[in-house]
Design a protein around this motif. Structure first.
Motif, PDB file in Angstrom:
ATOM      1  N   ALA A  79       0.829  -1.207   0.000  1.00 52.27           N
ATOM      2  CA  ALA A  79       0.000   0.000   0.000  1.00 52.27           C
ATOM      3  C   ALA A  79       0.861   1.255   0.000  1.00 52.27           C
ATOM      4  CB  ALA A  79      -0.932  -0.012   1.219  1.00 52.27           C
ATOM      5  N   ALA A  80       2.014   1.184   0.705  1.00 53.36           N
ATOM      6  CA  ALA A  80       2.893   2.356   0.759  1.00 53.36           C
ATOM      7  C   ALA A  80       3.517   2.644  -0.603  1.00 53.36           C
ATOM      8  CB  ALA A  80       3.979   2.144   1.802  1.00 53.36           C
ATOM      9  N   LYS A  81       3.705   1.609  -1.403  1.00 54.89           N
ATOM     10  CA  LYS A  81       4.307   1.791  -2.715  1.00 54.89           C
ATOM     11  C   LYS A  81       3.311   2.332  -3.736  1.00 54.89           C
ATOM     12  CE  LYS A  81       7.814  -1.816  -2.174  1.00 54.89           C
ATOM     13  NZ  LYS A  81       8.308  -3.121  -2.673  1.00 54.89           N
ATOM     14  N   VAL A  82       2.082   2.343  -3.408  1.00 59.82           N
ATOM     15  CA  VAL A  82       1.075   2.825  -4.349  1.00 59.82           C
ATOM     16  C   VAL A  82       1.238   4.334  -4.532  1.00 59.82           C
ATOM     17  CG1 VAL A  82      -1.391   3.181  -4.700  1.00 59.82           C
ATOM     18  CG2 VAL A  82      -0.558   0.990  -3.861  1.00 59.82           C
ATOM     19  N   ARG A  83       1.272   4.787  -5.766  1.00 63.24           N
ATOM     20  CA  ARG A  83       1.393   6.221  -6.061  1.00 63.24           C
ATOM     21  C   ARG A  83       0.056   6.905  -5.850  1.00 63.24           C
ATOM     22  NH1 ARG A  83       4.295   3.379  -9.740  1.00 63.24           N
ATOM     23  NH2 ARG A  83       2.478   3.191 -11.082  1.00 63.24           N
ATOM     24  N   VAL A  84       0.118   8.093  -5.319  1.00 64.35           N
ATOM     25  CA  VAL A  84      -1.102   8.865  -5.109  1.00 64.35           C
ATOM     26  C   VAL A  84      -1.690   9.239  -6.464  1.00 64.35           C
ATOM     27  CG1 VAL A  84      -2.093  10.947  -4.071  1.00 64.35           C
ATOM     28  CG2 VAL A  84      -0.234   9.724  -2.922  1.00 64.35           C
ATOM     29  N   VAL A  85      -3.001   9.130  -6.569  1.00 65.28           N
ATOM     30  CA  VAL A  85      -3.684   9.371  -7.837  1.00 65.28           C
ATOM     31  C   VAL A  85      -4.173  10.816  -7.878  1.00 65.28           C
ATOM     32  CG1 VAL A  85      -5.575   8.657  -9.330  1.00 65.28           C
ATOM     33  CG2 VAL A  85      -4.351   6.951  -7.972  1.00 65.28           C
ATOM     34  N   TYR A  86      -3.902  11.477  -9.004  1.00 64.34           N
ATOM     35  CA  TYR A  86      -4.392  12.835  -9.253  1.00 64.34           C
ATOM     36  C   TYR A  86      -5.268  12.801 -10.506  1.00 64.34           C
ATOM     37  CZ  TYR A  86      -1.406  15.120  -5.783  1.00 64.34           C
ATOM     38  OH  TYR A  86      -0.845  15.543  -4.608  1.00 64.34           O
ATOM     39  N   ALA A  87      -6.313  13.601 -10.464  1.00 59.44           N
ATOM     40  CA  ALA A  87      -7.195  13.738 -11.619  1.00 59.44           C
ATOM     41  C   ALA A  87      -6.851  15.033 -12.348  1.00 59.44           C
ATOM     42  CB  ALA A  87      -8.652  13.731 -11.182  1.00 59.44           C
ATOM     43  N   ASN A 232       7.820  11.615  -5.197  1.00 56.84           N
ATOM     44  CA  ASN A 232       8.555  11.717  -6.462  1.00 56.84           C
ATOM     45  C   ASN A 232       7.715  11.350  -7.670  1.00 56.84           C
ATOM     46  OD1 ASN A 232      10.948  12.411  -5.060  1.00 56.84           O
ATOM     47  ND2 ASN A 232      11.346  10.238  -4.665  1.00 56.84           N
ATOM     48  N   GLU A 233       6.739  10.433  -7.467  1.00 59.11           N
ATOM     49  CA  GLU A 233       5.922   9.983  -8.587  1.00 59.11           C
ATOM     50  C   GLU A 233       4.456  10.012  -8.205  1.00 59.11           C
ATOM     51  OE1 GLU A 233       8.805   6.819 -10.925  1.00 59.11           O
ATOM     52  OE2 GLU A 233       7.426   6.093  -9.395  1.00 59.11           O
ATOM     53  N   ILE A 234       3.612  10.266  -9.168  1.00 60.39           N
ATOM     54  CA  ILE A 234       2.171  10.217  -8.965  1.00 60.39           C
ATOM     55  C   ILE A 234       1.547   9.575 -10.198  1.00 60.39           C
ATOM     56  CG2 ILE A 234       2.066  12.246  -7.453  1.00 60.39           C
ATOM     57  CD1 ILE A 234       1.165  13.876  -9.878  1.00 60.39           C
ATOM     58  N   ASP A 235       0.308   9.119 -10.025  1.00 57.92           N
ATOM     59  CA  ASP A 235      -0.472   8.600 -11.145  1.00 57.92           C
ATOM     60  C   ASP A 235      -1.484   9.658 -11.551  1.00 57.92           C
ATOM     61  OD1 ASP A 235       0.826   6.233 -11.321  1.00 57.92           O
ATOM     62  OD2 ASP A 235      -0.617   5.091 -10.125  1.00 57.92           O
ATOM     63  N   VAL A 236      -1.609   9.873 -12.844  1.00 58.89           N
ATOM     64  CA  VAL A 236      -2.497  10.915 -13.363  1.00 58.89           C
ATOM     65  C   VAL A 236      -3.465  10.282 -14.342  1.00 58.89           C
ATOM     66  CG1 VAL A 236      -2.621  13.054 -14.683  1.00 58.89           C
ATOM     67  CG2 VAL A 236      -0.757  12.703 -13.053  1.00 58.89           C
ATOM     68  N   HIS A 237      -4.719  10.674 -14.224  1.00 56.29           N
ATOM     69  CA  HIS A 237      -5.719  10.227 -15.200  1.00 56.29           C
ATOM     70  C   HIS A 237      -6.682  11.368 -15.474  1.00 56.29           C
ATOM     71  CE1 HIS A 237      -9.143  10.022 -12.420  1.00 56.29           C
ATOM     72  NE2 HIS A 237      -8.297   9.532 -11.522  1.00 56.29           N
ATOM     73  N   PRO A 238      -7.236  11.412 -16.670  1.00 55.24           N
ATOM     74  CA  PRO A 238      -8.218  12.459 -16.965  1.00 55.24           C
ATOM     75  C   PRO A 238      -9.437  12.314 -16.066  1.00 55.24           C
ATOM     76  CG  PRO A 238      -7.458  11.382 -18.968  1.00 55.24           C
ATOM     77  CD  PRO A 238      -6.962  10.565 -17.833  1.00 55.24           C
ATOM     78  N   ILE A 239     -10.073  13.427 -15.797  1.00 57.93           N
ATOM     79  CA  ILE A 239     -11.277  13.390 -14.962  1.00 57.93           C
ATOM     80  C   ILE A 239     -12.324  12.500 -15.635  1.00 57.93           C
ATOM     81  CG2 ILE A 239     -13.214  14.759 -14.120  1.00 57.93           C
ATOM     82  CD1 ILE A 239     -11.333  17.040 -13.638  1.00 57.93           C
ATOM     83  N   GLY A 240     -12.855  11.547 -14.834  1.00 60.91           N
ATOM     84  CA  GLY A 240     -13.895  10.664 -15.340  1.00 60.91           C
ATOM     85  C   GLY A 240     -13.398   9.498 -16.150  1.00 60.91           C
ATOM     86  N   THR A 245      -4.838   5.884 -16.736  1.00 55.23           N
ATOM     87  CA  THR A 245      -3.897   6.351 -15.724  1.00 55.23           C
ATOM     88  C   THR A 245      -2.470   6.207 -16.231  1.00 55.23           C
ATOM     89  OG1 THR A 245      -5.419   5.727 -13.953  1.00 55.23           O
ATOM     90  CG2 THR A 245      -3.108   6.055 -13.350  1.00 55.23           C
ATOM     91  N   ALA A 246      -1.655   7.238 -15.976  1.00 53.67           N
ATOM     92  CA  ALA A 246      -0.251   7.232 -16.387  1.00 53.67           C
ATOM     93  C   ALA A 246       0.603   7.683 -15.215  1.00 53.67           C
ATOM     94  CB  ALA A 246      -0.033   8.140 -17.589  1.00 53.67           C
ATOM     95  N   VAL A 250       6.894  13.815 -10.392  1.00 55.85           N
ATOM     96  CA  VAL A 250       6.377  15.042  -9.793  1.00 55.85           C
ATOM     97  C   VAL A 250       7.158  16.244 -10.304  1.00 55.85           C
ATOM     98  CG1 VAL A 250       6.049  16.272  -7.608  1.00 55.85           C
ATOM     99  CG2 VAL A 250       5.509  13.849  -7.766  1.00 55.85           C
ATOM    100  N   SER A 251       8.463  16.075 -10.445  1.00 55.61           N
ATOM    101  CA  SER A 251       9.289  17.194 -10.888  1.00 55.61           C
ATOM    102  C   SER A 251       8.921  17.672 -12.284  1.00 55.61           C
ATOM    103  CB  SER A 251      10.768  16.798 -10.846  1.00 55.61           C
ATOM    104  OG  SER A 251      11.004  15.668 -11.693  1.00 55.61           O
ATOM    105  N   ASP A 252       8.349  16.787 -13.095  1.00 59.22           N
ATOM    106  CA  ASP A 252       8.010  17.162 -14.466  1.00 59.22           C
ATOM    107  C   ASP A 252       6.717  17.952 -14.553  1.00 59.22           C
ATOM    108  OD1 ASP A 252      10.274  15.898 -15.305  1.00 59.22           O
ATOM    109  OD2 ASP A 252       9.255  14.044 -15.914  1.00 59.22           O
TER     110      ASP A 252
END
Length: 780
Positions: A79-87, A232-240, A245-246, A250-252
């Motif tokens: 669970a700790a290794k899971v990247r936080v998800v951002y929309a 350092n890393e996050i997961d990003v996906h479009p809203i909805g 998810t990609a 974070v630095s980018d």
């Protein structure tokens, strides 16, 4: 050489008898049911929580045991290794991109820096704001200051001259230098996009430059803590659309870095220079964050990671010690042993399973054969039909099933169904049969649960004590006392077997023994409530029920006293004689006594036709012998009807119906013969017309009642009832009925017949003994 065909012939003849195949099929079905209930192809798990193994338990096979603590640790790490998800909301970046395109298109469409385009240009060249603000649009008169007076025409003239200079060539006046510079920058900027081809290339370059921002987004600042996930890393996906998810650095996507990367992309696509600088200066203040934390998506991702995290195991090898000797088994130890047992069963091959299955079926076959031989030798009447066999087999299978269901750790009450089964068979059939069947059921239960010989001895001992002490149940409290005594036997037996298993005498041993004793006592209480239902279901009577039925306050007996007091007195005398005679041969004396109370109740419908109720008048004098016989014989049928009307138990009804058998009504038969001989036209008298309809006595109790009834009635007719005459009379009556075949169906032996005679003679002599005549006594 002749023995084998003879044996085969005998077996074939036995199988050909009616019901034999049905009984064998029933036993086979019962064996299959037991095999399924016990899972006879698998070895049972023999351990219980808090049980104490007398010897250490080692692993029979290599196996793995789940390690919950390690599994939880692994899940926490996953669970700790899971990247936080951002929309990501792509709309703000798209608006900046499209706005840039539109502004540039407006500038490309303007040929000069006229007033309509100045606002758009100032967004790209804010340094030209002062120059453009000081130069009004051509054809627009500047405002006058206060006190301009006559100077206005001159200013207008100068303005006109300037316009002329700006439009008509060298002859006109020169524009301000700032304006000229602004226009030069405008034309230089426009020169990058002044054709359709250049504008199309520009649009493509802008799309490529904004591509990373649209795919990864822009993050103004992190919205989660270090404990919540990676910085350092996050997961990003479009809203909805969580499916797209990609993972991004974070630095980018931080706003400052994103702007720098965007400028670099612009320079890569459009080249370095003022043009790109002006484009970036337009973009920079308008670009903002597009990423917002998706906490639901983050939690869902963590749950999925936890679910995918593999379970952790502790590996054990064959021969590893799983439980120490003389140490109570905790729940963790039980789980470990259960895991080893499951793996052991899984590794057993088909031949091993088949061998155990055949062993269990062989044990069942031996038990059925032993029971069958015993019943054939001692209770052959039970084999006369299938009903009794079905009942016994069904009770045995039901007892095993109930014992298995109640043997869980929550109850450990397997002894209760076993004892109820033992008492039921003892009441309904026979104590010896109950002892045999209960021992077999206890063996099956002990084997099915994987227990040793000690537990089997405990179960069998408790059942034997319960059976032996319930021979005569004449009060409901006796069942409770039986339960108490049997409970003491069970507790002491289990205590002894525990010590034989090398267990120390501690609280755990005492607790197990006390619990077994308590369950045994409760079985006695339970049987107290079940007793009436068992009697009704099996058609049997215990002494307790017989005492209730034989109460002198019974309505039918009270009616007999009122209508036929002589018959009632006769019944009381017969009851006393019959009870003693039945006890002499080991039969149920109380059953005979209560049956004797009711055996002649049919006489109360026509009491005056029976000698014990007659006065001086004898109504048979006016009747022909055949009619008198019909009246006399009818009291049996009428007695049975009255007994059923008053809901008397079936054994009592049977005694009423059988107490005369098919004997001959000799007195009226002799009279009929005399009249037939005296009548010239008289024919031969049919003896069957003067016999009771039967049936013949089917039990020893019925035979004893028949003899007692006949002996008591006949003794009354003796003028001088000396012991010798009474003995001779009783013997004649017994032999006459024996030779008449009345005892053919009751199982009464000649030895028992002699004992009955002796008892009757003794009882009748005591009633009709001679008395000493006193000097003043006169014969009445």
């Amino acid at each position: 050489m002749d023995a084998r065909p003879g044996l085969l012939t005998w077996v074939a003849e036995r199988l050909a008898q009616p019901g034999t195949l049905a009984r064998l099929g029933l036993c086979l079905a019962a064996a299959l049911v037991l095999l399924l209930v016990l899972r006879g192809w698998e070895e049972p798990f023999p351990f219980r929580h808090d049980s104490v193994p007398p010897r250490g338990v080692v692993s029979r096979v290599a196996f793995e045991q789940p390690d919950p603590e390690a599994t939880r640790t692994a899940q926490v790490r996953a669970a700790a290794k899971v990247r936080v998800v951002y929309a990501q909301d792509k709309a703000p970046v798209a608006r900046v991109r499209d706005g840039l395109k539109n502004r540039v298109a407006e500038i490309a469409a303007a040929e000069r820096l006229a007033l309509p385009i100045r606002e758009a240009w100032l967004e790209f060249a804010p340094e030209s704001a002062a120059a453009l603000a000081a130069t009004p649009e051509p054809g627009v008169e500047p405002e006058r200051g206060a006190g301009s007076g006559d100077a206005a025409p001159a200013a207008a003239s100068d303005s006109a001259a300037a316009e002329t200079a700006a439009t008509d060539g060298p002859a006109a006046a020169e524009p301000p230098a700032a304006l000229v510079e602004a226009d030069r920058e405008f034309q230089r900027f426009r020169g990058q996009i002044d054709s359709q081809e250049k504008l199309l290339l520009f649009d493509n370059a802008i799309d490529l430059a904004f591509q990373d921002l649209l795919s990864s987004g822009v993050l103004e600042k992190l919205q989660h803590t270090y404990d919540e996930g990676s910085q350092n890393e996050i997961d990003v996906h479009p809203i909805g659309n969580a499916a797209e998810t990609a993972r991004v650095q974070v630095s980018d996507v931080m706003l400052v870095e994103a702007k720098a990367r965007l400028k670099t992309r612009l320079e890569d696509e459009l080249g370095e220079g003022p043009f790109v600088d002006r484009l970036f200066s337009w973009i920079e203040p308008r670009l903002s964050g597009t990423l917002e934390i998706d906490r639901d998506g983050t939690d869902r991702a963590k749950r999925e990671a936890v679910a995918k995290s593999p379970a952790q195991f502790i590996r054990y090898s064959e021969g590893d010690v799983l439980a120490e000797a003389n140490v109570p088994l905790s729940q963790n130890a039980i789980d470990l042993l259960q895991r080893e047992h499951v793996e052991y069963l899984r590794q057993r091959d088909f031949r091993q399973r088949l061998a155990r299955t055949l062993s269990m079926l062989g044990m069942f076959a031996a038990m059925f054969a032993l029971s069958g031989f015993y019943i054939h030798l001692h209770h052959r009447h039970l084999l006369g039909g299938v009903r009794d066999v079905v009942t016994l087999v069904g009770l045995s299978v039901a007892a095993v099933v109930l014992c298995m269901l109640s043997a869980t750790d929550a109850w450990r009450a397997e002894i209760v169904p076993l004892l109820v089964f033992a008492m039921t068979v003892a009441i309904a059939y026979d104590q010896d049969l109950a002892l045999l069947l209960t021992a077999q059921v206890a063996l099956v239960v002990a084997e099915g649960l994987g227990w040793g010989i000690g537990r089997f001895v405990t179960l069998a001992s408790a059942a034997a004590a319960m059976i032996f002490w319930m021979a005569r149940i004449r009060s409901r409290s006796k069942l409770i006392y039986v339960g108490l005594w049997a409970g003491a036997v069970a507790a002491l037996t289990q205590l002894g077997t525990g010590l034989l298993d090398e267990r120390t005498l501690d609280s755990a041993v005492l607790y197990d023994a006390g619990r077994t004793g308590l369950w045994t006592v409760l079985a006695g209480f339970l049987m107290t409530g079940l007793l009436p239902f068992i009697e009704r279901a099996f058609g049997v009577l215990t002494d307790l029920s017989l005492l209730e039925v034989g109460d002198v306050a019974h309505p039918l007996l009270q009616e007999l006293v009122r209508r036929a007091p002589g018959t009632y007195n006769h019944s009381i005398n017969v009851a006393s004689l019959a009870e003693a005679a039945a006890e002499a041969i080991g039969a149920r004396g109380l059953l005979v006594r209560v049956g004797a109370y009711f055996h002649d109740v049919g006489k109360m419908l026509k009491p005056a036709y029976f000698v014990e109720n007659q006065g001086r008048e004898n109504r048979h004098e006016s009747l022909v012998p055949a009619m008198s016989t019909l009246i006399i014989v009818a009291h049996v049928k009428e007695g049975v009807e009255l007994a059923r009307q008053y809901n008397l138990p079936k054994p009592i009804v049977d005694l009423i119906a059988e107490h005369h058998g098919t004997t001959l009504v000799e007195y009226f038969f002799r009279r009929a013969e005399e009249r037939s001989q005296a009548d010239p036209n008289g024919g031969e008298v049919d003896e069957q017309t003067y016999r009771y309809p039967g049936p013949k006595p089917s039990t020893r109790e019925s035979a004893v009642l028949m003899l007692a009834d006949a002996a008591e009635s006949a003794t009354r007719s003796l003028t001088e009832p000396t012991p010798a005459r009474i003995a001779s009379l009783v013997h004649d009556l017994a032999m006459k009925r024996l030779l008449d075949g009345q005892f053919d169906e009751c199982g009464l032996t000649l030895e028992e017949l002699g004992q009955v005679e002796q008892s009757l003679v003794k009882g009748l002599t005591a009633v009709y003994h001679g008395r000493v005549k006193y000097p003043d006594q006169r014969t009445a």
